[in-house]
Design an enzyme around this catalytic site. Structure first.
Site, PDB file in Angstrom:
ATOM      1  N   ASP A 140      26.299   9.409  49.348  1.00 36.75           N
ATOM      2  CA  ASP A 140      25.720   8.726  48.198  1.00 36.75           C
ATOM      3  C   ASP A 140      24.215   8.615  48.412  1.00 36.75           C
ATOM      4  O   ASP A 140      23.746   7.851  49.257  1.00 36.75           O
ATOM      5  CB  ASP A 140      26.348   7.340  48.033  1.00 36.75           C
ATOM      6  CG  ASP A 140      25.911   6.652  46.746  1.00 36.75           C
ATOM      7  OD1 ASP A 140      24.695   6.434  46.574  1.00 36.75           O
ATOM      8  OD2 ASP A 140      26.780   6.340  45.919  1.00 36.75           O
ATOM      9  N   ASP A 163      22.672   5.024  48.035  1.00 32.99           N
ATOM     10  CA  ASP A 163      22.993   4.148  49.166  1.00 32.99           C
ATOM     11  C   ASP A 163      22.159   4.497  50.383  1.00 32.99           C
ATOM     12  O   ASP A 163      21.646   3.614  51.090  1.00 32.99           O
ATOM     13  CB  ASP A 163      24.476   4.252  49.512  1.00 32.99           C
ATOM     14  CG  ASP A 163      25.355   3.436  48.578  1.00 32.99           C
ATOM     15  OD1 ASP A 163      24.820   2.633  47.801  1.00 32.99           O
ATOM     16  OD2 ASP A 163      26.591   3.620  48.621  1.00 32.99           O
TER      17      ASP A 163
END
Length: 213
Positions: A197, A200
């Site tokens: 991700d 993230d």
């Protein structure tokens, strides 16, 4: 539609560092910025310029400068990790924002923010590090093209065949610039092998942030 893979050795070196799950957010942000510079330099290769004359300490000299009609549009939030590279290369760039959040169940993008400057006749760089299903790129491209830009290019760090196919189907006139075309998407819509991700890892949130938990 053209897809340009930036296979410069430095770009591929930086990409490998981004893929590494042990790369912490501060270093991840720095590497993402450097790799974006390599991508953007290729994406603006055909940007219009105007002839000027400047005076050196010795005498006048002819030159060319980029026409100041460039617009950068990051897709929030991960696209913010690519924006600084553009603003450093082109301090006069105008910036718009498109906020899209993917539904984990349907994988469809939902809009939560939209702020674009006038786009008619201008050259636009759409920034999103991951071209996965292509849903966000498709929706953002549609919104931008409604403004009548002279040119739109999509710049991403990693792409999947599924996302490229969708952009080719929906927006065949939008060229794509990427550092890699990966193998496929998994059932959750993540690119494989990908780099996790991006948001993230960029901001230090979630289980894929690269921080010790």
């Amino acid at each position: 539609m053209t897809v340009t893979v930036i296979d410069h050795p430095l770009a591929q070196h930086l990409l490998a560092r981004l893929r590494d799950e042990t790369t912490p957010p501060p270093l991840f942000r720095t590497i993402a910025k450097r790799l974006t510079i390599a991508l953007v330099l290729e994406a603006v290769r055909d940007l219009p310029t105007v002839e000027v004359e400047v005076r050196t300490p010795l005498e006048p000299a002819p030159g060319r400068v980029v026409s100041p009609d460039l617009v950068a549009v990051p897709i929030l939030r991960a696209g913010l990790g690519m924006l600084e590279a553009v603003t450093e290369l082109f301090p006069e760039v105008t910036v718009g924002y498109i906020g899209l959040e993917r539904d984990d169940a349907t994988l469809a993008p939902a809009s939560y923010y939209h702020k674009l400057p006038p786009l008619e006749g201008r050259h636009v760089l759409l920034l999103d590090p991951m071209l996965a299903t292509g849903g966000s790129a498709d929706r953002a491209s549609t919104s931008i093209l409604e403004g009548g830009p002279a040119h739109l290019a999509f710049v991403c760090i990693v792409s999947a065949p599924e996302g490229i196919a969708r952009m080719e189907r929906e927006h065949p006139g939008v060229p794509i610039f990427t550092a890699a075309i990966d193998r496929e998407l998994n059932a959750s819509g993540y690119i494989l092998p990908g780099l996790g991700d991006f948001g993230d890892r960029l901001f230090g949130t979630g289980p894929q942030s690269g921080l010790a938990r």
